[in-house]
Design a protein around this motif. Structure first.
Motif, PDB file in Angstrom:
ATOM      1  N   GLU A 116       0.835  -1.195   0.000  1.00 25.53           N
ATOM      2  CA  GLU A 116       0.000   0.000   0.000  1.00 25.53           C
ATOM      3  C   GLU A 116       0.873   1.249   0.000  1.00 25.53           C
ATOM      4  O   GLU A 116       0.537   2.258  -0.614  1.00 25.53           O
ATOM      5  N   GLY A 117       2.007   1.173   0.684  1.00 25.97           N
ATOM      6  CA  GLY A 117       2.936   2.289   0.679  1.00 25.97           C
ATOM      7  C   GLY A 117       3.399   2.645  -0.718  1.00 25.97           C
ATOM      8  O   GLY A 117       3.451   3.820  -1.092  1.00 25.97           O
ATOM      9  N   HIS A 118       3.720   1.630  -1.522  1.00 25.10           N
ATOM     10  CA  HIS A 118       4.157   1.893  -2.899  1.00 25.10           C
ATOM     11  C   HIS A 118       3.068   2.608  -3.700  1.00 25.10           C
ATOM     12  O   HIS A 118       3.358   3.507  -4.492  1.00 25.10           O
ATOM     13  N   ILE A 119       1.835   2.217  -3.503  1.00 24.87           N
ATOM     14  CA  ILE A 119       0.729   2.872  -4.214  1.00 24.87           C
ATOM     15  C   ILE A 119       0.611   4.330  -3.764  1.00 24.87           C
ATOM     16  O   ILE A 119       0.431   5.247  -4.573  1.00 24.87           O
ATOM     17  N   HIS A 120       0.744   4.551  -2.466  1.00 22.53           N
ATOM     18  CA  HIS A 120       0.591   5.905  -1.937  1.00 22.53           C
ATOM     19  C   HIS A 120       1.792   6.796  -2.239  1.00 22.53           C
ATOM     20  O   HIS A 120       1.688   8.019  -2.098  1.00 22.53           O
ATOM     21  N   ALA A 121       2.901   6.225  -2.666  1.00 23.84           N
ATOM     22  CA  ALA A 121       4.013   7.052  -3.132  1.00 23.84           C
ATOM     23  C   ALA A 121       3.578   7.882  -4.336  1.00 23.84           C
ATOM     24  O   ALA A 121       3.937   9.061  -4.467  1.00 23.84           O
ATOM     25  N   VAL A 122       2.785   7.275  -5.203  1.00 24.48           N
ATOM     26  CA  VAL A 122       2.261   7.982  -6.375  1.00 24.48           C
ATOM     27  C   VAL A 122       1.245   9.036  -5.944  1.00 24.48           C
ATOM     28  O   VAL A 122       1.283  10.188  -6.394  1.00 24.48           O
ATOM     29  N   LEU A 123       0.325   8.650  -5.053  1.00 24.31           N
ATOM     30  CA  LEU A 123      -0.715   9.570  -4.600  1.00 24.31           C
ATOM     31  C   LEU A 123      -0.107  10.760  -3.862  1.00 24.31           C
ATOM     32  O   LEU A 123      -0.576  11.891  -4.002  1.00 24.31           O
ATOM     33  N   LEU A 124       0.934  10.504  -3.087  1.00 21.82           N
ATOM     34  CA  LEU A 124       1.626  11.567  -2.360  1.00 21.82           C
ATOM     35  C   LEU A 124       2.154  12.631  -3.314  1.00 21.82           C
ATOM     36  O   LEU A 124       1.929  13.836  -3.119  1.00 21.82           O
ATOM     37  N   GLU A 125       2.832  12.200  -4.357  1.00 26.03           N
ATOM     38  CA  GLU A 125       3.407  13.172  -5.291  1.00 26.03           C
ATOM     39  C   GLU A 125       2.340  13.862  -6.120  1.00 26.03           C
ATOM     40  O   GLU A 125       2.493  15.034  -6.489  1.00 26.03           O
ATOM     41  N   GLY A 130      -0.687  19.203  -6.677  1.00 28.67           N
ATOM     42  CA  GLY A 130      -1.990  19.850  -6.737  1.00 28.67           C
ATOM     43  C   GLY A 130      -3.114  18.991  -7.269  1.00 28.67           C
ATOM     44  O   GLY A 130      -4.250  19.452  -7.408  1.00 28.67           O
ATOM     45  N   ASN A 131      -2.826  17.714  -7.583  1.00 27.45           N
ATOM     46  CA  ASN A 131      -3.858  16.809  -8.090  1.00 27.45           C
ATOM     47  C   ASN A 131      -4.430  16.007  -6.921  1.00 27.45           C
ATOM     48  O   ASN A 131      -3.899  14.979  -6.531  1.00 27.45           O
ATOM     49  N   HIS A 132      -5.527  16.498  -6.337  1.00 28.13           N
ATOM     50  CA  HIS A 132      -6.116  15.866  -5.168  1.00 28.13           C
ATOM     51  C   HIS A 132      -7.252  14.913  -5.517  1.00 28.13           C
ATOM     52  O   HIS A 132      -7.768  14.221  -4.638  1.00 28.13           O
ATOM     53  N   GLU A 133      -7.663  14.873  -6.779  1.00 26.16           N
ATOM     54  CA  GLU A 133      -8.809  14.050  -7.160  1.00 26.16           C
ATOM     55  C   GLU A 133      -8.407  13.060  -8.249  1.00 26.16           C
ATOM     56  O   GLU A 133      -8.166  13.439  -9.387  1.00 26.16           O
ATOM     57  N   LEU A 134      -8.317  11.786  -7.891  1.00 27.81           N
ATOM     58  CA  LEU A 134      -8.078  10.747  -8.880  1.00 27.81           C
ATOM     59  C   LEU A 134      -9.405  10.316  -9.493  1.00 27.81           C
ATOM     60  O   LEU A 134     -10.436  10.311  -8.823  1.00 27.81           O
ATOM     61  N   GLU A 135      -9.335   9.958 -10.757  1.00 25.20           N
ATOM     62  CA  GLU A 135     -10.534   9.462 -11.433  1.00 25.20           C
ATOM     63  C   GLU A 135     -10.613   7.953 -11.230  1.00 25.20           C
ATOM     64  O   GLU A 135      -9.689   7.212 -11.586  1.00 25.20           O
ATOM     65  N   PHE A 136     -11.709   7.484 -10.643  1.00 22.57           N
ATOM     66  CA  PHE A 136     -11.883   6.063 -10.368  1.00 22.57           C
ATOM     67  C   PHE A 136     -12.700   5.408 -11.467  1.00 22.57           C
ATOM     68  O   PHE A 136     -13.439   6.092 -12.171  1.00 22.57           O
ATOM     69  N   PRO A 137     -12.569   4.074 -11.653  1.00 21.63           N
ATOM     70  CA  PRO A 137     -11.765   3.106 -10.914  1.00 21.63           C
ATOM     71  C   PRO A 137     -10.257   3.290 -11.166  1.00 21.63           C
ATOM     72  O   PRO A 137      -9.849   3.748 -12.239  1.00 21.63           O
ATOM     73  N   VAL A 138      -9.463   2.879 -10.167  1.00 22.25           N
ATOM     74  CA  VAL A 138      -8.005   2.954 -10.234  1.00 22.25           C
ATOM     75  C   VAL A 138      -7.431   1.547 -10.242  1.00 22.25           C
ATOM     76  O   VAL A 138      -7.808   0.708  -9.419  1.00 22.25           O
ATOM     77  N   LEU A 139      -6.521   1.283 -11.183  1.00 22.55           N
ATOM     78  CA  LEU A 139      -5.781   0.024 -11.223  1.00 22.55           C
ATOM     79  C   LEU A 139      -4.334   0.327 -10.877  1.00 22.55           C
ATOM     80  O   LEU A 139      -3.730   1.237 -11.446  1.00 22.55           O
ATOM     81  N   GLN A 155     -11.439   4.101  -2.917  1.00 29.59           N
ATOM     82  CA  GLN A 155     -11.416   4.959  -1.734  1.00 29.59           C
ATOM     83  C   GLN A 155     -12.839   5.232  -1.263  1.00 29.59           C
ATOM     84  O   GLN A 155     -13.699   5.621  -2.043  1.00 29.59           O
ATOM     85  N   ARG A 156     -13.052   5.030   0.022  1.00 28.26           N
ATOM     86  CA  ARG A 156     -14.341   5.343   0.645  1.00 28.26           C
ATOM     87  C   ARG A 156     -14.055   6.176   1.876  1.00 28.26           C
ATOM     88  O   ARG A 156     -13.505   5.680   2.858  1.00 28.26           O
ATOM     89  N   ASP A 157     -14.419   7.439   1.795  1.00 28.24           N
ATOM     90  CA  ASP A 157     -14.112   8.395   2.866  1.00 28.24           C
ATOM     91  C   ASP A 157     -12.602   8.399   3.106  1.00 28.24           C
ATOM     92  O   ASP A 157     -11.838   8.705   2.207  1.00 28.24           O
TER      93      ASP A 157
END
Length: 381
Positions: A116-125, A130-139, A155-157
């Motif tokens: 999960e950390g590896h996935i969140h490395a991408v989300l962190l950057e 300034g990109n706070h909204e990912l378009e789902f579904p995410v693979l 993501q749920r809440d």
């Protein structure tokens, strides 16, 4: 809500790392101490040596991360640590240290899955940009020396859930890179060396077949569903194909000479590696890289189409591979996918990604008890 500063600790394999991250979106400090020189003579990570190095390094690494962030143990809001998967002894070093600090200072302890950390490395950057909204579904494709997994992420809440839709049946992709590099006398770690040398070879010179997996994984104990498409990977076959190529072309003597020559050089440069590789060897390296990248990209994009995802995340150490990035960016764009990678420093193991993955758990007060232990085979769900 006011800012939350989380101290992250990562010790799952052969990097000792500590970081301070603000509210899951800003890296304040990120210190990584590699054990490369310790394991290089053995051609791979030796678990017992890794644990000893973590014991030696954990205190100064954490101290350095706090100093660089201008923080103290008392001023951080929580401590996050990798619980698994990884090497059991190595995990215990980081986990024991984090538990001791939390107990002494009455701080919340957050246990994080390394994948999960590896996935969140991408989300962190992305959040930093300034990109706070990912378009789902995410693979998410997590591809490294020890892991090759495909996850549907939701993501749920403040919570994230993950469904594994593909994994390696044998060797991970990064493991195959390391083993082939060792087989060819190029040393350790093999992934970066192969990536740098491959651009000098012809990727079409040696033909490698793509693994075709048609049977169900024997380790899959879930309900049988023959209608579910397979997106599993296998890299032991291509590794064996390289070995067979070496044997058929009588390359053993050349490989041994290369190995001895490189051992004499303390820090070989790319020119040193090129000098000890003839053109057929460079062609073999390029062809091997092309075959692995093609398989990773093809199966990932097939899964993306099957599950109609809008966003693709590629993370882990192999995500730093130049051809993998270029191919995903090109073919992902053709498929209408948004493709995100971490920067190269955050592709490999680091504590910033652990602290970032911990932030949603911090918001939901999903804290770990003091009696948790390391889980070497921890599953991401």
């Amino acid at each position: 809500m006011s800012d939350a500063y989380i101290l992250g600790i990562e010790s799952s394999c052969d990097e000792t790392s500590a970081a301070v991250v603000r509210s899951g979106e800003q890296v304040i400090s990120n210190v990584v101490l590699s054990q490369f020189t310790t394991h290089k003579p053995y051609g791979g990570v030796v678990p017992e040596l890794a644990s000893r190095e973590h014991l030696r390094n954990i205190v100064p690494v954490v101290r350095a991360a706090l100093e660089q962030a201008g923080r103290s143990y008392e001023s951080v809001d929580a401590i996050a640590v990798t619980q698994g998967p990884g090497l059991a002894g190595a995990l215990l070093v980081g986990l024991s240290f984090a538990k001791a600090v939390c107990f002494a200072l009455d701080k919340p302890l957050i246990a994080v899955n390394h994948l999960e950390g590896h996935i969140h490395a991408v989300l962190l950057e992305q959040r930093q940009n300034g990109n706070h909204e990912l378009e789902f579904p995410v693979l998410a494709l997590v591809v490294s020396g020890g892991h090759t997994h495909l996850y549907l992420a939701e993501q749920r809440d403040n919570s994230w859930t993950y469904q594994n839709v593909g994994h390696t049946r044998d060797d991970a992709a990064g493991e195959a890179f390391d083993k082939v590099a060792k087989l060819l006398g190029l040393g350790y770690p093999g992934g970066p060396i192969i990536d740098r040398l491959a651009k000098f070879g012809d990727p079409t010179a040696v033909k490698f077949s793509t693994p075709q997996i048609k049977h169900r994984d024997r380790r899959d104990t879930g309900p049988l569903n023959n209608d579910r498409p397979h997106f599993d990977f296998s890299y032991s076959g291509i590794k064996t194909a390289v070995l067979r190529h070496v044997e058929l072309n009588n390359l053993q003597a050349q490989i041994e000479a290369r190995r001895k020559e490189l051992v004499r050089i303390a820090k070989p440069t790319i020119d040193d590696y090129k000098r000890v590789c003839d053109q057929p060897t460079l062609d073999l390296i390029a062809s091997f890289r092309r075959a692995v990248v093609h398989d990773l990209v093809t199966k990932t994009l097939q899964a993306a189409e099957e599950f109609q995802v809008a966003t693709l995340v590629v993370s882990g150490g192999v995500a730093a591979n130049s051809e993998l990035r270029e191919t995903f960016e090109h073919e992902g764009a053709e498929a209408g996918l948004k493709v995100y990678f971490p920067s190269r420093p955050l592709s490999t193991d680091n504590a910033a990604m652990i602290a970032a993955a911990a932030y949603p758990k911090f918001l939901s007060k999903d804290f770990a008890p003091m009696d948790i232990s390391a889980e070497a085979g921890m599953v991401l769900r």
